[in-house]
Write a protein that holds these residues in place. Structure first.
Motif, PDB file in Angstrom:
ATOM      1  N   LEU A  22      -0.293 -19.844  41.706  1.00 49.66           N
ATOM      2  CA  LEU A  22      -1.156 -20.474  40.710  1.00 49.66           C
ATOM      3  C   LEU A  22      -2.582 -20.636  41.230  1.00 49.66           C
ATOM      4  CD1 LEU A  22       1.321 -23.237  39.473  1.00 49.66           C
ATOM      5  CD2 LEU A  22       0.937 -20.959  38.515  1.00 49.66           C
ATOM      6  N   ALA A  51       1.942 -28.846  41.990  1.00 50.30           N
ATOM      7  CA  ALA A  51       0.714 -28.058  42.000  1.00 50.30           C
ATOM      8  C   ALA A  51      -0.195 -28.472  43.150  1.00 50.30           C
ATOM      9  CB  ALA A  51      -0.012 -28.209  40.667  1.00 50.30           C
ATOM     10  N   ALA A 107      -4.552 -24.661  38.604  1.00 52.78           N
ATOM     11  CA  ALA A 107      -3.150 -24.256  38.682  1.00 52.78           C
ATOM     12  C   ALA A 107      -2.436 -24.518  37.362  1.00 52.78           C
ATOM     13  CB  ALA A 107      -2.452 -25.007  39.816  1.00 52.78           C
ATOM     14  N   THR A 108      -2.757 -25.635  36.726  1.00 54.57           N
ATOM     15  CA  THR A 108      -2.176 -25.940  35.418  1.00 54.57           C
ATOM     16  C   THR A 108      -2.555 -24.876  34.403  1.00 54.57           C
ATOM     17  OG1 THR A 108      -2.247 -28.322  35.872  1.00 54.57           O
ATOM     18  CG2 THR A 108      -2.105 -27.648  33.562  1.00 54.57           C
ATOM     19  N   VAL A 132      -5.683 -28.488  41.143  1.00 57.75           N
ATOM     20  CA  VAL A 132      -4.546 -28.753  40.263  1.00 57.75           C
ATOM     21  C   VAL A 132      -4.864 -28.352  38.821  1.00 57.75           C
ATOM     22  CG1 VAL A 132      -3.102 -30.579  39.273  1.00 57.75           C
ATOM     23  CG2 VAL A 132      -3.514 -30.498  41.741  1.00 57.75           C
ATOM     24  N   CYS A 142       0.045 -19.513  47.135  1.00 61.69           N
ATOM     25  CA  CYS A 142       0.365 -20.167  45.864  1.00 61.69           C
ATOM     26  C   CYS A 142       0.087 -19.226  44.696  1.00 61.69           C
ATOM     27  CB  CYS A 142      -0.458 -21.443  45.693  1.00 61.69           C
ATOM     28  SG  CYS A 142      -0.150 -22.288  44.116  1.00 61.69           S
TER      29      CYS A 142
END
Length: 513
Positions: A289, A278, A297-298, A294, A287
């Motif tokens: 995400l 990530a 993105a998670t 991060v 990307c």
């Protein structure tokens, strides 16, 4: 998703070679013959002489200069006359120059990975030239794996259905469906492979390696084991410390941990790898995400998984991409950072409503062929794991209680991997192994390799195994991906090559990047 302690070498080496990648008496302590073939006085020892004294009829096979043969081993070492197992063996002879150092056995992990396929597809042509010059490289498919009387369970269509079962049950009906899937899998294994199922433990496979060592004419076993192959190698050293030669255990497992803790630790390993992915992803403008952070993105990936659970993504075929297959596809790419661009593309397409690329990653993890057939990787994986350790959970209620601790280890993968650990609960053959420390007193120096952000075998396992072994020395790779040897670090490769060629182990605690 069905990662259930699947410990295997990084996909890089295997895909480069054109491969898709990705009590009970079998654990008895019957005495083994010495290097001369003579056996200690113990029940059944005399009957083992024929195995240690056999000759292999080698024949050309595969490509280049590979040879293939079979080695017979007893189905049950406590009752050597009760039947045999044929092990598939392949080798490529030392190419020279330099004095031949004997045989070097290689194992890519799993359990369930084909050592013959790994040898012919990668190690026999891709290992460092100086190692190939001095050693005959040898691959042995362990009992129950690939060409060595493989464990067979579900048919292709039933395996397709099995891989799609929801592994994050939201209610009692989904929980019952998941438990029923595990029960069906176990029953199919017993029905189709009942003869070998009680005898495919790691202890039995390690005893087989000693037979192969003697048949090859080597006074000591030289060995490079990756991932689960480290447990196999450490077990050999435990059983035969006086026959251990130069052993490299890369991507180490910790044999002292019970199943639930192993699964939870591995869950944390995948979380560590995902965070590294990530962090790399959000730095790229494309990307899927997002490019914020991060944590963002998670959250985006968790949201995608929930959406796929509620409404699977079309793939252009009869298998839509539900949450289980989507999660498996992501996990498959965690084994090697070289797969991260492929994962970004697959997630982009899946989030746009076309899931075939992410399904392809899941299929590579399960070793599903284009014709709908499956290699026996997952069947052998379950068979060995469920013999080696008692089940992680006693039943669904026990698994449900463990979910919070797994989610703490990984908010992304925790719930699914907790439920994946339920599979051995229904296994038809009782476990013969128990978690225990391996010291291998009397063995020469053993090199244990750990990668700091390894997804499948967390780095702390390498530290633990190196500390357990009386002669263990820890070699650390500071980086991403699963295993370290032959993956681009000159520092790691030089240290291991020096050990294999000269017998000089690296200084304990040596670190490479």
């Amino acid at each position: 998703m069905d990662s259930r302690r699947l410990f295997r070498i990084s996909a890089t080496a295997l895909t480069a070679a054109g491969l898709i990648l990705s009590g009970c008496t079998s654990g008895s302590d019957a005495a083994a013959p010495s290097s001369s073939g003579s056996a200690a006085a113990a029940p059944g020892a005399e009957a083992l002489r024929k195995y240690y004294g056999q000759k292999v009829s080698w024949r050309p096979c595969g490509v280049a200069d590979f040879q293939c043969g079979t080695v017979l081993v007893p189905l049950d070492y406590a009752r050597p006359g009760a039947g045999d197992v044929k092990l598939a063996v392949s080798r490529v002879r030392a190419s020279g120059p330099g004095k031949r150092l004997g045989s070097l056995l290689v194992n890519p992990g799993g359990p369930g990975g084909s050592a013959v396929g790994y040898l012919q597809g990668y190690a026999g042509i891709g290992y460092p030239a100086q190692v190939r010059a001095r050693y005959d490289l040898v691959g042995v498919d362990p009992r129950g794996v690939a060409r060595s009387e493989p464990v067979e369970c579900l048919t292709g269509p039933r395996m397709d259905a099995y891989t799609q079962v929801d592994q994050t049950p939201d209610d009692a009906a989904e929980t019952r469906a998941l438990a029923a899937a595990y029960q069906e899998f176990a029953a199919a294994c017993e029905k189709r492979s009942g003869r070998v199922l009680p005898y495919v433990s790691t202890v039995a496979a390690a005893r087989d390696m000693d037979v192969v060592r003697e048949v090859l004419g080597d006074p000591r076993l030289n060995y490079v084991g990756a991932s689960y192959g480290t447990f196999l190698g450490a077990t050999y050293a435990e059983l035969f410390p006086d026959k251990a030669g130069r052993l490299v255990l890369d991507g180490a497992m910790d044999p002292s941990l019970p199943a639930a803790e192993l699964n939870r630790d591995q869950t944390g390993g995948f979380e560590t790898a995902f965070k590294a992915f990530a962090a790399d992803c959000v730095r790229t403008p494309d990307c899927p995400l997002g490019t914020e952070s991060v944590p963002a993105a998670t959250a985006a990936l968790q949201r995608f998984f929930r959406e796929a659970d509620a409404k699977p993504v079309p793939t252009g075929e009869s298998r839509p991409l539900g949450e289980s297959l989507a999660t498996t596809g992501v996990i498959a790419a965690m084994y090697d950072e070289a797969a991260w661009p492929q994962l970004r593309e697959a997630l982009t397409r899946a989030m746009d409503g076309e899931g075939s690329a992410l399904l392809g990653l899941a299929d590579s993890y399960y070793e599903r062929g284009a014709d709908g057939s499956y290699a026996n990787l997952m069947s052998a994986n379950a068979a060995v794991n469920c013999l080696d350790l008692p089940p992680a959970f006693t039943g669904p209620a026990d698994a449900e209680k463990a979910v919070p601790s797994f989610e703490q280890a990984s908010p992304v993968f925790g719930r699914g991997l907790a439920w994946a650990a339920l599979n051995c609960t229904y296994w038809p053959t009782p476990a013969t192994g128990r978690p225990h420390r391996i010291t291998a007193e009397g063995a020469p120096p053993i090199v244990v390799v750990g990668t700091t952000r390894d997804p499948a075998t967390p780095y702390k396992w390498a530290r633990s195994l190196a500390a357990q072994l009386s002669s263990g020395t820890l070699l650390t790779y500071e980086g991403d991906g699963h295993t370290a040897y032959g993956r681009g670090s000159d520092c790691i490769d030089t240290a291991i090559n020096t050990y294999l060629l000269e017998g000089l182990a690296p200084k304990d605690g040596k670190r490479c990047s």
